[in-house]
Structures are given as structure tokens and as C-alpha cells.
Design a protein around this motif. Structure first.
Motif, PDB file in Angstrom:
ATOM      1  N   GLY A 100       0.783  -1.229   0.000  1.00 37.22           N
ATOM      2  CA  GLY A 100       0.000   0.000   0.000  1.00 37.22           C
ATOM      3  C   GLY A 100       0.811   1.272   0.000  1.00 37.22           C
ATOM      4  O   GLY A 100       0.243   2.371   0.101  1.00 37.22           O
ATOM      5  N   SER A 101       2.148   1.166  -0.106  1.00 40.54           N
ATOM      6  CA  SER A 101       3.004   2.349  -0.095  1.00 40.54           C
ATOM      7  C   SER A 101       4.376   1.958  -0.609  1.00 40.54           C
ATOM      8  O   SER A 101       4.686   0.768  -0.791  1.00 40.54           O
ATOM      9  N   ASP A 102       5.230   2.972  -0.834  1.00 41.78           N
ATOM     10  CA  ASP A 102       6.653   2.700  -1.028  1.00 41.78           C
ATOM     11  C   ASP A 102       7.208   2.061   0.238  1.00 41.78           C
ATOM     12  O   ASP A 102       6.732   2.322   1.351  1.00 41.78           O
ATOM     13  N   PHE A 103       8.255   1.249   0.074  1.00 46.09           N
ATOM     14  CA  PHE A 103       8.956   0.715   1.239  1.00 46.09           C
ATOM     15  C   PHE A 103      10.339   0.255   0.808  1.00 46.09           C
ATOM     16  O   PHE A 103      10.633   0.125  -0.374  1.00 46.09           O
ATOM     17  N   TYR A 104      11.188   0.048   1.800  1.00 49.73           N
ATOM     18  CA  TYR A 104      12.477  -0.562   1.495  1.00 49.73           C
ATOM     19  C   TYR A 104      12.867  -1.532   2.599  1.00 49.73           C
ATOM     20  O   TYR A 104      12.278  -1.529   3.694  1.00 49.73           O
ATOM     21  N   VAL A 105      13.849  -2.358   2.277  1.00 49.16           N
ATOM     22  CA  VAL A 105      14.300  -3.412   3.178  1.00 49.16           C
ATOM     23  C   VAL A 105      15.791  -3.232   3.419  1.00 49.16           C
ATOM     24  O   VAL A 105      16.556  -2.971   2.484  1.00 49.16           O
ATOM     25  N   MET A 106      16.214  -3.360   4.688  1.00 49.56           N
ATOM     26  CA  MET A 106      17.633  -3.302   5.018  1.00 49.56           C
ATOM     27  C   MET A 106      17.961  -4.387   6.037  1.00 49.56           C
ATOM     28  O   MET A 106      17.063  -4.969   6.660  1.00 49.56           O
ATOM     29  N   GLU A 107      19.240  -4.659   6.178  1.00 51.75           N
ATOM     30  CA  GLU A 107      19.674  -5.623   7.179  1.00 51.75           C
ATOM     31  C   GLU A 107      19.484  -5.050   8.579  1.00 51.75           C
ATOM     32  O   GLU A 107      19.587  -3.839   8.802  1.00 51.75           O
ATOM     33  N   HIS A 108      19.224  -5.924   9.526  1.00 54.31           N
ATOM     34  CA  HIS A 108      19.054  -5.542  10.927  1.00 54.31           C
ATOM     35  C   HIS A 108      20.411  -5.527  11.621  1.00 54.31           C
ATOM     36  O   HIS A 108      21.211  -6.447  11.450  1.00 54.31           O
TER      37      HIS A 108
END
Length: 353
Positions: A100-108
Motif C-alpha cells: 500500500g506504499s513505497d517501502f524498502y528493506v535493510m539488514e538488521h
């Protein structure tokens, strides 16, 4: 947190399908919401053996530029190979059909964000001093990035940045006032905004700026002495005036002599203890590291508090419109006027560096 609000944040099945397509399918996964932030939303994802973080804007209408997570991904990706410590960026998605939106993924990253207090292992005067030094040294490394070399030469318009900051945050306030003025008005903010317009420096250095640099937007590693291992929340990053970054950081840093905080919910006080650097010492170190002088200090510190008031007023609008379940947001009805009064004290010299 209501189930309805969580469902507005993420369609778990769609996110799992996306991660399966772009990473690899796994049998075991877990998704949870991190509730410490007050702006963009953060989800923790255990994806097989990997620990990931998903960043997305809050649901509902938002002020322009206030929650640009793809901008956050771009700058994080650009500085990943510089001296600036950031989590490893993984994926970015502008397909709103996923969640439902832009998003991004990164390492924790594993470590401590100094939000509620200092870790016991740092409760020593030498370690406390090092926390401030690491914070300033990392800010200096951001301001020292060769932004053209890392592909950020068109990331912003550094000339005129400071004037635009005053104008932009005035616009953010006007956006919030469209709704919040029906509850109460904050006339002091108009006075502060006018003073900032009249006293904006005519020129300033041009560097990469973080835009939201403060102690609880960085992480310290699990060992000692304190080592800063990650800088987060780059949504406001651009090319601009490094002294604005410093003023913002200082607005959150406490000295032992300070009056009671205007927003206790967002104020760390442990740096008032013995061993922590004073604001003046932090400024001196930043000047030595960067070669810049912190000229027009009252302006930059008042601008920081004006921006805090803008954020608070936007939070208050989101609460009134039912677009957040954050218990801090309704408190902005009283906190924002208190921030306006603080900005006036800085302008008048009653709250010195």
C-alpha cells in the motif's frame, strides 16, 4: 496497537510473496511492528536465518516530503561504502500493490539505541565522553562525504538550503494548522517563523546533510568502549547546510544546567550525568573535525526547535484525523506551544548554548 491499524501497515501475504520473489523463499518467517519510532513505520522481519527491517510511511495523507522512504534508501545505498556507518540496504519497492506504499528493506543491526537510558557497560565517565565524541565524529563524517563521488551530486540544491528550510517547515506547519487550528492556535510560531526568515544566513557550506541526526537515530555496538555502528532515518537527507544538522542534534542534547524539557516523551536526560560532553564541547569538536565554524548559532538552534514544533503539529493533525495510534500524538496539543516558547527563549538569548 489495533489489528486494524496493523492491517493498514502491511499485507503480510503480499510482503511474503515479494520477499520470496526477490530474496529466496523460506519456510520460517515472522513479521512484527517496531513501536519506538514516531514518524515512518518500521517492521522487523525474521526471514529464515536473516534479520531484516522494512521501512514504510504511515498510512493516510502525509505532508509532502515528510516520509520519503525511497529517498532514505537511495542515500543509505550511496554512503554504504564510505566512512559513514549504515545498515546494509537490501531492496526498495515503489509498487503500492504490495503493502500500500513505497517501502524498502535493510539488514538488521545488533546493538543499542540510546533512547531510554545508557547501557550499564557505558556508565563510566570515559565511556560517557566517548558517546558524545562518536556522535559528533560520525556527523562530521557525513558532512565530509564526497557526494559527487558517491552519485549524490543531484540529490539536492545546496545553495539556498537554509532559506528553503525555513519556508518548508512553515509550509508543514500550515498543512497541520488546516486541522489543528480548530482545536487551538499557536501564534508564537508565526513570530518565530518571521524571525527565522529575517535572520537566515546569506551563505553556508555545502555538504551532504542527514536532516534528522540525533542520539536516538544512531546505534552503538554491543561492546565497549562505545562504537557507533549505524545511522538510521535518512528520509530528510539532502545536500545543504551542515550547521542545520548540528543545530538539530544540539536541540536534543541535554546539559546539566538545562530547564525541564518541553517534550519529556522525546527527551533523553542521562547525558546530564558526570562525564558526558556539554553542547559547547560537542560544537568545538565538530568545528575541529570539519573545519567549519558554528556561526549564527541562535538561528540554527531556533530553527531546530521550530522544526520540532512542525513535526509535533503534524503529529497532532494525524491524531485528530485518526491516522495514528501513537499515544504521544495527542499530547502535542500542549507540547507544541511549549516548543514555540523554547524557540523564543533561544532567540532572545535566554537559553544559551
Amino acid at each position: 496497537m489495533s489489528d486494524t491499524y496493523y492491517e493498514r501497515l502491511v499485507d503480510e501475504d503480499a510482503l511474503v510473496a515479494y520477499l520470496s520473489d526477490h530474496l529466496e523463499p523460506v519456510e520460517d518467517y515472522e513479521i512484527s511492528r517496531h513501536q519506538e519510532g514516531h514518524s515512518n513505520e518500521t517492521l522487523f522481519v525474521t526471514w529464515g536465518d536473516r534479520e531484516l527491517v522494512v521501512r514504510r510511511p504511515p498510512p493516510g495523507e502525509t505532508a509532502d516530503t515528510a516520509h520519503d522512504v525511497l529517498r532514505e534508501f537511495r542515500v543509505t545505498d550511496a554512503v554504504a561504502d564510505t566512512a559513514v556507518p549504515v545498515p546494509e540496504p537490501v531492496l526498495a519497492c515503489d509498487d503500492h500493490d504490495v503493502i500500500g506504499s513505497d517501502f524498502y528493506v535493510m539488514e538488521h543491526l545488533e546493538g543499542d539505541v540510546l533512547r531510554e537510558g545508557e547501557p550499564t557497560r557505558f556508565a563510566d565517565p570515559k565511556h560517557r565522553e566517548r558517546i558524545g565524541e562518536e556522535l559528533v565524529d560520525t556527523l562530521a563524517s557525513i558532512h565530509g562525504v564526497d557526494y559527487e563521488a558517491v552519485g549524490l551530486d543531484e540529490f539536492g540544491r545546496p545553495a539556498g538550503y537554509t532559506d528553503r528550510q525555513v519556508e518548508r517547515w512553515g509550509q508543514q506547519l500550515m498543512w497541520a494548522f488546516e486541522v489543528t487550528a480548530d482545536e487551538r492556535e499557536v501564534p508564537a510560531l508565526y513570530e518565530v517563523g518571521s524571525w527565522l526568515q529575517e535572520h537566515a544566513p546569506e551563505s553556508h557550506p555545502h555538504t551532504l546533510v542527514h536532516g534528522d541526526y540525533k542520539l536516538d537515530n544512531v546505534m552503538f555496538g554491543p561492546d565497549e568502549p562505545p562504537e557507533l555502528i549505524g545511522v538510521f532515518d535518512w528520509e530528510m537527507a539532502t545536500l545543504g547546510d551542515p550547521r542545520a544538522d548540528l543545530g538539530w542534534m544540539l536541540s536534543y542534547w541535554r546539559d546539566a544546567k538545562d530547564p525541564e524539557p518541553t517534550i519529556p516523551e522525546l527527551t533523553n536526560r542521562f547525558m546530564e550525568r558526570d562525564g558526558y560532553s556539554t553542547r559547547r564541547e560537542l560544537v568545538t569538536r565538530w568545528e575541529a573535525q570539519t573545519g567549519f565554524e558554528f556561526e549564527h548559532g541562535r538561528f540554527y538552534r531556533a530553527l531546530a526547535v521550530y522544526k520540532l514544533a512542525g513535526l509535533g503539529e503534524m503529529f497532532f493533525r494525524r491524531y485528530l484525523e485518526g491516522n495514528s495510534d501513537d499515544p504521544m500524538y495527542p499530547r502535542m496539543e500542549d507540547r507544541v506551544p511549549a516548543l514555540a516558547a523554547r524557540a523564543q527563549r533561544i532567540i532572545e538569548g535566554d537559553e544559551p548554548l
